[in-house]
Scaffold this active site. Structure first.
Site, PDB file in Angstrom:
ATOM      1  N   THR A 129      -4.861   8.019  -2.700  1.00  0.00           N
ATOM      2  CA  THR A 129      -4.992   7.737  -1.264  1.00  0.00           C
ATOM      3  C   THR A 129      -4.051   8.633  -0.459  1.00  0.00           C
ATOM      4  O   THR A 129      -4.441   9.183   0.572  1.00  0.00           O
ATOM      5  CB  THR A 129      -4.718   6.248  -0.975  1.00  0.00           C
ATOM      6  OG1 THR A 129      -5.615   5.478  -1.797  1.00  0.00           O
ATOM      7  CG2 THR A 129      -4.994   5.903   0.471  1.00  0.00           C
TER       8      THR A 129
ATOM      9  N   GLU B 223       0.814  -1.218   0.000  1.00  0.00           N
ATOM     10  CA  GLU B 223       0.000   0.000   0.000  1.00  0.00           C
ATOM     11  C   GLU B 223       0.851   1.272   0.000  1.00  0.00           C
ATOM     12  O   GLU B 223       0.343   2.353  -0.249  1.00  0.00           O
ATOM     13  CB  GLU B 223      -0.962   0.022   1.190  1.00  0.00           C
ATOM     14  CG  GLU B 223      -1.996  -1.090   1.194  1.00  0.00           C
ATOM     15  CD  GLU B 223      -3.131  -0.868   0.208  1.00  0.00           C
ATOM     16  OE1 GLU B 223      -2.872  -0.359  -0.899  1.00  0.00           O
ATOM     17  OE2 GLU B 223      -4.267  -1.222   0.549  1.00  0.00           O
TER      18      GLU B 223
HETATM   19  N1  HSE Z   1      -8.195   3.575   5.636  1.00  0.00           N
HETATM   20  C1  HSE Z   1      -7.641   4.029   4.389  1.00  0.00           C
HETATM   21  C2  HSE Z   1      -7.960   5.506   4.223  1.00  0.00           C
HETATM   22  C3  HSE Z   1      -8.241   3.251   3.274  1.00  0.00           C
HETATM   23  O1  HSE Z   1      -9.100   5.887   4.503  1.00  0.00           O
HETATM   24  O2  HSE Z   1      -7.069   6.263   3.837  1.00  0.00           O
HETATM   25  C4  HSE Z   1      -7.720   3.679   1.937  1.00  0.00           C
HETATM   26  O3  HSE Z   1      -8.115   2.758   0.973  1.00  0.00           O
END
Ligand code: HSE
Length: 316
Positions: A190, A136
């Site tokens: 993200t 990630e």
């Molecule tokens: N928990 C993470 C966010 C998920 O909200 O940034 C991203 O896919």
């Protein structure tokens, strides 16, 4: 580490996921059967080379074979366990990319699960999730484990510790609706959506959000979907992201008007997830969400989704 190769070639499927469900930022996610990726992994004795030799499927055009979460996750394992293998990956991309459905996490989860089935490493679920979470970094700039945990384990996942990593998974009921706007998002979406989050939080907001999280979990774990829906409210993370989400307020309002029990941003967005009691109600909510997107001039698809199983071998 010299490894005994049990099998040479394996194909693993991992489902998409929706993280946070409102107040559960980085610690709650649900695997959903709306979309899945499949990864075929082959290994042979070698020096740790990883190559993606094929990317196909409906969402393949947004996958960079050189810079992929799966590659990062596998690199992490190969280096951590000093595995003397070369790995070849063939990815079938069935999950829309960059839309808040845990797409990158699912590819990484499937790849890591495949390697673990082939080589016996990583051997524990926590190590497997840790490695998939490393992937990630490519899109989020830092590891987070909610999406990958859901894709690895299936159902509802709750991360109750990150160091050491600890995750519990539960089978849950409920019927979800995904509203997916077909918009272009930047590759580092993200990371961008994490950069707008507040660094500090007022105590009263923290208390309110914690009460919502409690409602969410009590509701989902006892099958009380009304309570779960009331728990899908987040006044901290989602509130900071909402201005960047196309048609957010309208879609949310219309989903509630159509009978949704709860509505939240799916992961870092831009998709929106709603909870309903039954498929009949979900269909009505889906149609209202689609009309709301249209009223904003946006093309969107909607999907009815149920909690999905974890990553599993489909062909060995
Ligand atoms: N928990 C993470 C966010 C998920 O909200 O940034 C991203 O896919």
């Amino acid at each position: 580490m010299e490894v005994k190769i049990f099998m040479k070639n394996i194909k693993v499927r991992a489902y998409c996921s929706s993280a946070n469900l409102g107040p559960g930022f980085d610690i709650v996610a649900v695997a959903l059967d709306a979309f899945y990726d499949e990864v075929e992994v082959s290994v042979k004795n070698g020096r740790g080379d990883i190559r993606v030799t094929l990317v196909e499927g409906p969402y393949s055009s947004r996958v960079d074979p050189e810079k992929n979460t799966a590659i990062e996750a596998l690199k992490y394992i190969i280096s951590k366990y000093d595995l003397k293998v070369d790995v070849e990956l063939k990815i079938w991309k069935g999950i829309p990319v960059g839309l808040g459905l845990g797409s990158s996490g699912a590819t990484a989860a499937a790849s890591v699960k495949a390697l673990s089935e082939l080589l016996g490493a990583p051997s524990s679920i926590e190590e497997l999730i840790e490695a998939a979470g490393e992937g990630e970094r490519v899109s989020a700039g830092e590891p987070h484990y909610d999406n990958v945990s859901a894709s690895v384990l299936g159902g509802l996942v709750l991360l109750y510790s990150t160091k050491p990593l600890r995750v519990a998974s539960f089978k849950i009921g409920g019927c979800f609706v995904l509203g997916i706007p077909l918009v272009e998002t930047p590759e580092n979406k993200t990371k961008l959506m994490r950069s707008v989050l507040p660094r500090e939080v007022e105590l009263k907001k923290m208390v309110y959000n914690t009460s919502r999280l409690t409602a969410l979990l009590v509701g989902l774990l006892t099958g009380d979907l009304e309570t779960a829906g009331r728990g899908m409210e987040d006044i901290i993370v989602e509130a900071a992201r909402a201005p960047l989400i196309p048609c957010y307020a309208k879609v949310k309002e219309e989903a509630f008007n159509a009978g949704a029990l709860g509505v939240a941003l799916s992961g870092a967005g831009p998709s929106i997830i709603a909870l309903s009691k039954s498929k009949e109600e979900a269909l009505i909510i889906a149609s209202a969400m689609k009309k709301a997107y249209e009223s904003c001039g946006l093309e969107a698809i909607t999907k009815i989704a149920y909690p999905a199983p974890g990553a599993h071998v489909v062909e060995a």
